[in-house]
Each structure stands twice: as structure tokens, then as C-alpha cells.
Design a protein around this motif. Structure first.
Motif, PDB file in Angstrom:
ATOM      1  N   SER A  40       8.539 -19.067   3.951  1.00 31.93           N
ATOM      2  CA  SER A  40       8.089 -19.768   5.155  1.00 31.93           C
ATOM      3  C   SER A  40       7.582 -21.163   4.806  1.00 31.93           C
ATOM      4  O   SER A  40       7.098 -21.881   5.681  1.00 31.93           O
ATOM      5  N   GLY A  79      15.512 -20.446   7.846  1.00 31.41           N
ATOM      6  CA  GLY A  79      14.182 -20.511   8.442  1.00 31.41           C
ATOM      7  C   GLY A  79      14.181 -21.361   9.693  1.00 31.41           C
ATOM      8  O   GLY A  79      14.992 -22.278   9.846  1.00 31.41           O
ATOM      9  N   PHE A  95      12.884 -25.233   1.344  1.00 29.56           N
ATOM     10  CA  PHE A  95      14.125 -25.422   2.091  1.00 29.56           C
ATOM     11  C   PHE A  95      14.738 -26.784   1.776  1.00 29.56           C
ATOM     12  O   PHE A  95      14.066 -27.804   1.831  1.00 29.56           O
ATOM     13  N   GLY A 145       6.280 -23.319   9.601  1.00 36.37           N
ATOM     14  CA  GLY A 145       7.334 -22.310   9.518  1.00 36.37           C
ATOM     15  C   GLY A 145       6.996 -21.154  10.423  1.00 36.37           C
ATOM     16  O   GLY A 145       5.893 -20.607  10.347  1.00 36.37           O
ATOM     17  N   CYS A 202      11.827 -16.562   9.439  1.00 35.67           N
ATOM     18  CA  CYS A 202      12.820 -16.657   8.380  1.00 35.67           C
ATOM     19  C   CYS A 202      13.584 -15.343   8.318  1.00 35.67           C
ATOM     20  O   CYS A 202      13.016 -14.271   8.607  1.00 35.67           O
ATOM     21  N   CYS A 205      16.017 -25.810  12.152  1.00 38.23           N
ATOM     22  CA  CYS A 205      16.433 -24.739  11.259  1.00 38.23           C
ATOM     23  C   CYS A 205      16.727 -25.357   9.891  1.00 38.23           C
ATOM     24  O   CYS A 205      17.039 -26.545   9.785  1.00 38.23           O
TER      25      CYS A 205
END
Length: 121
Positions: free
Chosen positions: A103, A34, A108, A46, A49, A95
Motif C-alpha cells: 500500500s 494498487g 509502485f 493508498g 491493492c 492506479c
């Protein structure tokens, strides 16, 4: 797991930049990658992705039609091509890697350091 974002800089409105997200220590193709950005005084959002297997992509409305995410598994790198840049695109871009196509920042686990994009005349 390390990610390195690069490619930021100063660009005029209407210009283009390509950001790179290079991975070391792991194979990028096992992860969804992402791109996020944080503008001054704003929360991180976000914006794009890309999935692992079928190459599915997501774009936030704010960048749809202008930004393109792609992956080069042979070079262990994901790119974000940014066209028709606007002053409101000015932000630090990050990233991040996830086992989930998402998103949401909370999905993450591994993050690279940011790269600054400034859109100004």
C-alpha cells in the motif's frame, strides 16, 4: 508500461461508481495493482491493492466494507467498485503497478493518469 484509469465522475452521497484501470504494453496479471487517491490539500494515500497470484486484497480502513477491488486478466483490467460513497471520498484516483503487494506509494513504479471522483449533492 502504460496504465489508464477511467470511470470517475460526479455522484451523490450514497451512490456508486466503478473505476477501471486498463493496461497496455504489458500483461497486468504479472503485477500487483494498487489504487491511490489524493484529495485537495492532502497527501496521496493508498486505499486498495490486489496481488498477482492468489488474489489477496488490501483495503485502507477508510474504504473497507465499501470498496471492492477485482481483476479481469482476460481483459487486462483491474476494477475498483465504490459503493456508499461519501463526500470525503472526493479525490483524484490513480492506479499503479508493482511487483510487490503493498500500500506504499514508493513500491509502485508505473502510474496511470488520475480520474476525478466528486461526491456531492
Amino acid at each position: 508500461v502504460q496504465l489508464q484509469a477511467s470511470g470517475g465522475g460526479l455522484v451523490q452521497p450514497g451512490g456508486s461508481l466503478r473505476l477501471s484501470c486498463a493496461a497496455s504494453g504489458f500483461a497486468l496479471d504479472y503485477y500487483a495493482i494498487g489504487w491511490f487517491r489524493q484529495a485537495p490539500g492532502k497527501e496521496r494515500e493508498g486505499i486498495s491493492c490486489i496481488s498477482t497470484s492468489d488474489g489477496s486484497t488490501y483495503y485502507a480502513d477508510s474504504v473497507k466494507g465499501r470498496f471492492t477491488i477485482s481483476r479481469d486478466n482476460a481483459n487486462n483490467t483491474v476494477y475498483l467498485q465504490m459503493n456508499s460513497l461519501k463526500p470525503e471520498d472526493t479525490a483524484v484516483y490513480y492506479c499503479a503497478a508493482s511487483f510487490k503487494f503493498s500500500s506504499w506509494e514508493s513500491d509502485f513504479d508505473s502510474w496511470g493518469q488520475g480520474t476525478l471522483v466528486t461526491v456531492s449533492s
